[in-house]
Design a protein around this motif. Structure first.
Motif, mmCIF file in Angstrom:
data_model
loop_
_atom_site.group_PDB
_atom_site.id
_atom_site.type_symbol
_atom_site.label_atom_id
_atom_site.label_comp_id
_atom_site.label_asym_id
_atom_site.label_seq_id
_atom_site.Cartn_x
_atom_site.Cartn_y
_atom_site.Cartn_z
ATOM 1 N N PHE A 53 0.796 -1.226 0.000
ATOM 2 C CA PHE A 53 0.000 0.000 0.000
ATOM 3 C C PHE A 53 0.835 1.286 0.000
ATOM 4 C CE2 PHE A 53 -2.935 -3.122 1.902
ATOM 5 C CZ PHE A 53 -4.012 -2.963 1.054
ATOM 6 N N GLY A 54 2.130 1.167 0.248
ATOM 7 C CA GLY A 54 2.977 2.357 0.254
ATOM 8 C C GLY A 54 2.766 3.258 1.446
ATOM 9 N N VAL A 55 2.235 2.703 2.541
ATOM 10 C CA VAL A 55 2.019 3.503 3.741
ATOM 11 C C VAL A 55 2.547 2.746 4.956
ATOM 12 C CG1 VAL A 55 -0.013 4.652 2.783
ATOM 13 C CG2 VAL A 55 -0.302 2.583 4.148
ATOM 14 N N GLU A 56 2.739 3.479 6.042
ATOM 15 C CA GLU A 56 3.241 2.893 7.286
ATOM 16 C C GLU A 56 2.078 2.374 8.112
ATOM 17 O OE1 GLU A 56 6.527 2.008 9.866
ATOM 18 O OE2 GLU A 56 6.493 2.832 7.830
ATOM 19 N N LEU A 57 2.130 1.099 8.463
ATOM 20 C CA LEU A 57 1.110 0.513 9.316
ATOM 21 C C LEU A 57 1.444 0.813 10.774
ATOM 22 C CD1 LEU A 57 -1.408 -1.432 9.292
ATOM 23 C CD2 LEU A 57 0.234 -3.268 9.778
ATOM 24 N N ASP A 58 0.440 1.237 11.537
ATOM 25 C CA ASP A 58 0.629 1.533 12.948
ATOM 26 C C ASP A 58 0.770 0.211 13.704
ATOM 27 O OD1 ASP A 58 0.215 2.113 15.733
ATOM 28 O OD2 ASP A 58 -0.660 4.035 15.147
ATOM 29 N N ARG A 59 1.987 -0.088 14.095
ATOM 30 C CA ARG A 59 2.282 -1.374 14.730
ATOM 31 C C ARG A 59 1.545 -1.547 16.062
ATOM 32 N NH1 ARG A 59 7.303 -4.585 14.486
ATOM 33 N NH2 ARG A 59 7.444 -5.893 16.340
ATOM 34 N N GLU A 60 1.581 -0.537 16.902
ATOM 35 C CA GLU A 60 0.955 -0.642 18.221
ATOM 36 C C GLU A 60 -0.559 -0.757 18.104
ATOM 37 O OE1 GLU A 60 2.667 -1.114 20.940
ATOM 38 O OE2 GLU A 60 4.476 -1.005 19.694
ATOM 39 N N ARG A 61 -1.150 -0.004 17.203
ATOM 40 C CA ARG A 61 -2.599 -0.075 17.025
ATOM 41 C C ARG A 61 -3.003 -1.453 16.486
ATOM 42 N NH1 ARG A 61 -4.999 4.541 13.453
ATOM 43 N NH2 ARG A 61 -4.175 5.722 15.229
ATOM 44 N N THR A 62 -2.199 -1.958 15.563
ATOM 45 C CA THR A 62 -2.478 -3.295 15.022
ATOM 46 C C THR A 62 -2.443 -4.340 16.127
ATOM 47 O OG1 THR A 62 -1.584 -2.684 12.855
ATOM 48 C CG2 THR A 62 -1.728 -5.025 13.373
ATOM 49 N N GLN A 63 -1.439 -4.261 16.991
ATOM 50 C CA GLN A 63 -1.354 -5.219 18.089
ATOM 51 C C GLN A 63 -2.537 -5.072 19.045
ATOM 52 O OE1 GLN A 63 2.465 -5.413 19.996
ATOM 53 N NE2 GLN A 63 1.773 -6.811 21.602
ATOM 54 N N SER A 64 -2.998 -3.862 19.238
ATOM 55 C CA SER A 64 -4.149 -3.658 20.136
ATOM 56 C C SER A 64 -5.406 -4.294 19.551
ATOM 57 C CB SER A 64 -4.373 -2.166 20.390
ATOM 58 O OG SER A 64 -4.904 -1.518 19.248
ATOM 59 N N TYR A 65 -5.554 -4.262 18.220
ATOM 60 C CA TYR A 65 -6.704 -4.909 17.586
ATOM 61 C C TYR A 65 -6.617 -6.427 17.756
ATOM 62 C CZ TYR A 65 -7.668 -0.454 15.165
ATOM 63 O OH TYR A 65 -7.964 0.851 14.868
ATOM 64 N N ILE A 66 -5.415 -6.967 17.618
ATOM 65 C CA ILE A 66 -5.224 -8.405 17.805
ATOM 66 C C ILE A 66 -5.549 -8.784 19.245
ATOM 67 C CG2 ILE A 66 -3.563 -10.301 17.701
ATOM 68 C CD1 ILE A 66 -1.999 -8.621 15.628
ATOM 69 N N ARG A 67 -5.040 -7.992 20.189
ATOM 70 C CA ARG A 67 -5.267 -8.263 21.610
ATOM 71 C C ARG A 67 -6.758 -8.231 21.936
ATOM 72 N NH1 ARG A 67 -2.781 -4.112 23.476
ATOM 73 N NH2 ARG A 67 -0.722 -5.069 23.475
#
Length: 261
Positions: A53-67
């Motif tokens: 996608f050419g964009v930076e994925l928010d790592r912490e937010r992604t982990q919070s969704y998984i959690r």
């Protein structure tokens, strides 16, 4: 169950994923709230999001969704995280710059599964280093293998090098007990990377061609869902279902602690 950006996903939101099929993902095995190689999975999602996608994925937010999606789940579960843009237009994929995080949970199978058989095919996976959701080509080859009486497919590059399995990394064990990872375009699987971090057994990365297969002592498949799974046959070459190095790999992998969400 499935959640998109931390909320129950709707059919409309999934429509673009089904119809356009553009995005990337990672699959994990969660055991009592921990995931072996969690940081590697997050690294993959961030890296592939930049490529797809050419964009930076928010790592912490992604982990919070998984959690959040995994909250209250006990025992073993399969967990898939898919990154896609629900607003994508097939005519303008370059405009898709708002990737969302879809988290799916499913029951996890026992590890390791029974040995598998595989048939080789001349095939190169598109964008081999990216775990993308465009699976049609490799599932077609898997289907062809199954119609020929095998469990799965193994890919062979145009130059004759063996690369990987349908959705798993492939490893060999030579007559000296050394693990050989094929030197070819492959997905850098998280389980493979974790196994490569072990102090023993001895491991190398080197080209493996079809003519080399009959000289190998054993072969195995590996990914998050299956751990270390014996390959009992590759084409007409038979391998033992058990080998001391396979046991060492399984024990070493089991000894790697999981990361808590």
């Amino acid at each position: 169950m499935a959640e998109l950006n931390g909320k129950p996903v709707t059919l409309d939101e999934l429509q673009s994923l089904a119809l356009t099929n553009y995005g990337h993902f990672t699959s994990m095995r969660m055991e009592d709230g921990t995931i072996r190689g969690l940081s590697l999975h997050l690294d993959r999602l961030v890296r592939d999001c930049q490529l797809v996608f050419g964009v930076e994925l928010d790592r912490e937010r992604t982990q919070s969704y998984i959690r959040k999606a995994a909250e209250g789940i006990t025992g073993a579960a399969g967990l898939r995280v898919t990154i896609f843009d629900p607003a994508i237009d097939m005519g303008r994929p370059s405009d898709a710059k708002d990737p969302h995080v879809l988290v799916n949970l499913r029951p996890a199978g026992a590890m390791p599964p029974p040995p598998l058989t595989a048939k080789t095919f001349a095939f190169s996976r598109d964008s081999a280093a990216v775990k993308h959701i465009g699976l049609h080509s490799q599932l077609r080859v898997r289907r062809d293998a199954q119609l020929s009486g095998f469990d799965d497919a193994v890919f062979v590059e145009p130059d004759g090098r063996i690369s990987e399995g349908g959705t798993w990394n492939l490893g060999f064990i030579d007559q000296d007990g050394t693990v050989i990872w094929p030197d070819a375009p492959v997905l850098p699987g998280t389980t493979m990377l974790l196994l490569q971090s072990l102090d023993s057994p001895k491991q190398v990365t080197a080209p493996v061609r079809l003519s080399d297969v009959s000289n190998m002592a054993a072969a195995f498949a590996t990914n998050t869902s299956i751990g270390v799974r014996a390959v009992s046959a590759l084409d007409d070459v038979q391998f033992p279902n058990n080998h001391p190095v396979l046991d060492a790999l399984r024990n070493g992998y089991a000894g790697i602690p999981g990361d808590r969400l």
